[in-house]
Structures are given as C-alpha cells and as structure tokens.
Motif scaffolding. Structure first.
Motif, PDB file in Angstrom:
ATOM      1  N   LEU A  44     -34.342  -4.955  14.100  1.00  0.00           N
ATOM      2  CA  LEU A  44     -33.804  -5.504  12.858  1.00  0.00           C
ATOM      3  C   LEU A  44     -34.255  -4.688  11.655  1.00  0.00           C
ATOM      4  CD1 LEU A  44     -34.175  -9.343  13.482  1.00  0.00           C
ATOM      5  CD2 LEU A  44     -32.050  -8.032  13.374  1.00  0.00           C
ATOM      6  N   THR A  45     -35.485  -4.207  11.676  1.00  0.00           N
ATOM      7  CA  THR A  45     -35.993  -3.370  10.586  1.00  0.00           C
ATOM      8  C   THR A  45     -35.202  -2.073  10.509  1.00  0.00           C
ATOM      9  OG1 THR A  45     -38.203  -4.316  10.832  1.00  0.00           O
ATOM     10  CG2 THR A  45     -38.040  -2.221   9.672  1.00  0.00           C
ATOM     11  N   VAL A  46     -34.971  -1.452  11.671  1.00  0.00           N
ATOM     12  CA  VAL A  46     -34.191  -0.210  11.716  1.00  0.00           C
ATOM     13  C   VAL A  46     -32.765  -0.471  11.247  1.00  0.00           C
ATOM     14  CG1 VAL A  46     -33.185   1.514  13.264  1.00  0.00           C
ATOM     15  CG2 VAL A  46     -35.595   0.897  13.495  1.00  0.00           C
ATOM     16  N   SER A  47     -32.179  -1.572  11.742  1.00  0.00           N
ATOM     17  CA  SER A  47     -30.815  -1.930  11.344  1.00  0.00           C
ATOM     18  C   SER A  47     -30.742  -2.185   9.840  1.00  0.00           C
ATOM     19  CB  SER A  47     -30.367  -3.163  12.126  1.00  0.00           C
ATOM     20  OG  SER A  47     -29.087  -3.565  11.703  1.00  0.00           O
ATOM     21  N   ASN A  48     -31.724  -2.881   9.315  1.00  0.00           N
ATOM     22  CA  ASN A  48     -31.775  -3.162   7.883  1.00  0.00           C
ATOM     23  C   ASN A  48     -31.906  -1.865   7.088  1.00  0.00           C
ATOM     24  OD1 ASN A  48     -31.854  -4.834   5.603  1.00  0.00           O
ATOM     25  ND2 ASN A  48     -34.080  -4.770   5.564  1.00  0.00           N
ATOM     26  N   GLN A  49     -32.750  -0.958   7.568  1.00  0.00           N
ATOM     27  CA  GLN A  49     -32.922   0.331   6.884  1.00  0.00           C
ATOM     28  C   GLN A  49     -31.628   1.145   6.915  1.00  0.00           C
ATOM     29  OE1 GLN A  49     -35.617   1.268   5.066  1.00  0.00           O
ATOM     30  NE2 GLN A  49     -34.263   2.918   4.425  1.00  0.00           N
ATOM     31  N   GLU A  50     -30.950   1.123   8.049  1.00  0.00           N
ATOM     32  CA  GLU A  50     -29.666   1.831   8.161  1.00  0.00           C
ATOM     33  C   GLU A  50     -28.642   1.249   7.180  1.00  0.00           C
ATOM     34  OE1 GLU A  50     -28.644   1.431  12.275  1.00  0.00           O
ATOM     35  OE2 GLU A  50     -29.955   3.086  12.905  1.00  0.00           O
ATOM     36  N   LEU A  51     -28.609  -0.077   7.091  1.00  0.00           N
ATOM     37  CA  LEU A  51     -27.689  -0.729   6.149  1.00  0.00           C
ATOM     38  C   LEU A  51     -28.044  -0.380   4.706  1.00  0.00           C
ATOM     39  CD1 LEU A  51     -27.244  -4.266   7.748  1.00  0.00           C
ATOM     40  CD2 LEU A  51     -25.535  -2.449   7.599  1.00  0.00           C
ATOM     41  N   ASN A  52     -29.347  -0.361   4.399  1.00  0.00           N
ATOM     42  CA  ASN A  52     -29.773   0.028   3.049  1.00  0.00           C
ATOM     43  C   ASN A  52     -29.385   1.465   2.738  1.00  0.00           C
ATOM     44  OD1 ASN A  52     -30.861  -2.390   2.157  1.00  0.00           O
ATOM     45  ND2 ASN A  52     -32.898  -1.952   2.976  1.00  0.00           N
ATOM     46  N   LYS A  89     -26.889   3.156   4.091  1.00  0.00           N
ATOM     47  CA  LYS A  89     -25.428   3.175   3.928  1.00  0.00           C
ATOM     48  C   LYS A  89     -25.033   2.636   2.553  1.00  0.00           C
ATOM     49  CE  LYS A  89     -24.084   2.897   8.780  1.00  0.00           C
ATOM     50  NZ  LYS A  89     -23.443   2.090   9.816  1.00  0.00           N
ATOM     51  N   LEU A  90     -25.718   1.566   2.125  1.00  0.00           N
ATOM     52  CA  LEU A  90     -25.422   0.977   0.817  1.00  0.00           C
ATOM     53  C   LEU A  90     -25.751   1.966  -0.297  1.00  0.00           C
ATOM     54  CD1 LEU A  90     -24.526  -1.464  -0.819  1.00  0.00           C
ATOM     55  CD2 LEU A  90     -26.890  -2.297  -0.742  1.00  0.00           C
ATOM     56  N   LYS A  91     -26.891   2.632  -0.203  1.00  0.00           N
ATOM     57  CA  LYS A  91     -27.258   3.640  -1.204  1.00  0.00           C
ATOM     58  C   LYS A  91     -26.225   4.759  -1.241  1.00  0.00           C
ATOM     59  CE  LYS A  91     -32.262   2.957  -1.045  1.00  0.00           C
ATOM     60  NZ  LYS A  91     -33.540   3.525  -0.609  1.00  0.00           N
ATOM     61  N   GLN A  92     -25.821   5.222  -0.065  1.00  0.00           N
ATOM     62  CA  GLN A  92     -24.821   6.293   0.000  1.00  0.00           C
ATOM     63  C   GLN A  92     -23.490   5.824  -0.595  1.00  0.00           C
ATOM     64  OE1 GLN A  92     -25.289   9.445   0.740  1.00  0.00           O
ATOM     65  NE2 GLN A  92     -23.155   9.888   0.298  1.00  0.00           N
ATOM     66  N   SER A  93     -23.120   4.592  -0.281  1.00  0.00           N
ATOM     67  CA  SER A  93     -21.883   4.029  -0.817  1.00  0.00           C
ATOM     68  C   SER A  93     -21.965   3.927  -2.345  1.00  0.00           C
ATOM     69  CB  SER A  93     -21.634   2.656  -0.206  1.00  0.00           C
ATOM     70  OG  SER A  93     -20.495   2.064  -0.768  1.00  0.00           O
ATOM     71  N   ASN A  94     -23.115   3.507  -2.859  1.00  0.00           N
ATOM     72  CA  ASN A  94     -23.297   3.421  -4.314  1.00  0.00           C
ATOM     73  C   ASN A  94     -23.193   4.796  -4.965  1.00  0.00           C
ATOM     74  OD1 ASN A  94     -23.575   0.660  -4.387  1.00  0.00           O
ATOM     75  ND2 ASN A  94     -25.807   0.685  -4.316  1.00  0.00           N
ATOM     76  N   ILE A  95     -23.800   5.793  -4.326  1.00  0.00           N
ATOM     77  CA  ILE A  95     -23.722   7.155  -4.852  1.00  0.00           C
ATOM     78  C   ILE A  95     -22.276   7.631  -4.884  1.00  0.00           C
ATOM     79  CG2 ILE A  95     -24.303   9.567  -4.335  1.00  0.00           C
ATOM     80  CD1 ILE A  95     -27.038   8.512  -3.311  1.00  0.00           C
ATOM     81  N   GLU A  96     -21.550   7.401  -3.780  1.00  0.00           N
ATOM     82  CA  GLU A  96     -20.139   7.800  -3.721  1.00  0.00           C
ATOM     83  C   GLU A  96     -19.320   7.058  -4.781  1.00  0.00           C
ATOM     84  OE1 GLU A  96     -18.988   7.075   0.328  1.00  0.00           O
ATOM     85  OE2 GLU A  96     -20.217   8.731   1.086  1.00  0.00           O
ATOM     86  N   HIS A  97     -19.622   5.787  -4.945  1.00  0.00           N
ATOM     87  CA  HIS A  97     -18.911   4.971  -5.940  1.00  0.00           C
ATOM     88  C   HIS A  97     -19.173   5.508  -7.354  1.00  0.00           C
ATOM     89  CE1 HIS A  97     -16.964   1.439  -7.568  1.00  0.00           C
ATOM     90  NE2 HIS A  97     -18.020   1.181  -8.319  1.00  0.00           N
ATOM     91  N   GLU A  98     -20.436   5.809  -7.657  1.00  0.00           N
ATOM     92  CA  GLU A  98     -20.778   6.366  -8.976  1.00  0.00           C
ATOM     93  C   GLU A  98     -20.110   7.719  -9.189  1.00  0.00           C
ATOM     94  OE1 GLU A  98     -25.036   6.398  -9.336  1.00  0.00           O
ATOM     95  OE2 GLU A  98     -25.168   4.217  -9.202  1.00  0.00           O
ATOM     96  N   ASN A  99     -20.084   8.541  -8.151  1.00  0.00           N
ATOM     97  CA  ASN A  99     -19.411   9.843  -8.257  1.00  0.00           C
ATOM     98  C   ASN A  99     -17.920   9.679  -8.526  1.00  0.00           C
ATOM     99  OD1 ASN A  99     -21.800  11.230  -7.838  1.00  0.00           O
ATOM    100  ND2 ASN A  99     -21.461  11.513  -5.646  1.00  0.00           N
TER     101      ASN A  99
END
Length: 112
Positions: free
Chosen positions: A20-28, A30-40
């Motif tokens: 669950l920790t690994v899954s949570n980190q992967e989701l975080n 992905k969310l950071k990457q998505s935010n970066i793409e969104h800001e770009n």
C-alpha cells in the motif's frame, strides 16, 4: 474472541502495508507528474492566448490609426475649405464697406 496473531499474520500485514505504501507513492508520483503536465499545458495555452491577444490588439491599433489618419485628412481638408470661405467672407465684407463708402460719398456729392 481472541485474535490469534502469529508471525505469518504479522508478515502478511507488513507486506500489505508495504504494498500500500508503494502503491500510494506511485499514485503520488503520478499525481505530481499530472500536475506538472497540467501546469505546462496552462502555460502553453496562456502563451498562445497572449500571442493571439497581442496580434488582435495590434490589428485594432492599426485599424484605429488608419481611421484617425483618414479623419485627420478629412478634417484638414475641411479646415482649408473653412479658411478659404473665411477669407472670401472677409474680402466680401471689405468690398461691401468700400462700396458702401463710395455710395455714401456719391450721395454726399450729389447733395452739393
């Protein structure tokens, strides 16, 4: 009811927490990457909008300048016409004064 906890259960729970920790980190991540793409994408869209608005503003400025130049030209022509009419009116007024003076002189001479 007592829950019997043994090493297998503890290991299984530890494994689940780790997953669950690994899954949570992967989701975080992905969310950071998505935010970066969104800001770009937002930056890209803002730049494109600014270019369009600048182009539109320049187009309107050019049209406005063209209209101002056209009306300035018309105004200058009308001012020249007005000045010419003014000169003619002054000339006619002066001529009227001369003629009136001549008529008065002729009337005075005829009375003698």
């Amino acid at each position: 009811n007592k829950i019997k906890i043994n090493n297998e259960t503890i290991d299984s729970l530890k494994k689940k927490v780790q997953e669950l920790t690994v899954s949570n980190q992967e989701l975080n991540d992905k969310l950071k990457q998505s935010n970066i793409e969104h800001e770009n994408q937002i930056d890209k869209n803002n730049k494109a909008m600014n270019i369009k608005y600048d182009s539109l503003a320049n187009s309107y400025k050019e049209k406005l300048q063209s209209i101002q130049d056209k009306y300035k030209s018309v105004l200058d022509k009308e001012r020249k016409k007005a000045d010419a009419y003014k000169e003619k009116a002054i000339g006619a007024h002066n001529m009227n004064k001369i003629l009136t003076s001549n008529i008065e002189t002729m009337q005075a001479m005829s009375e003698l």
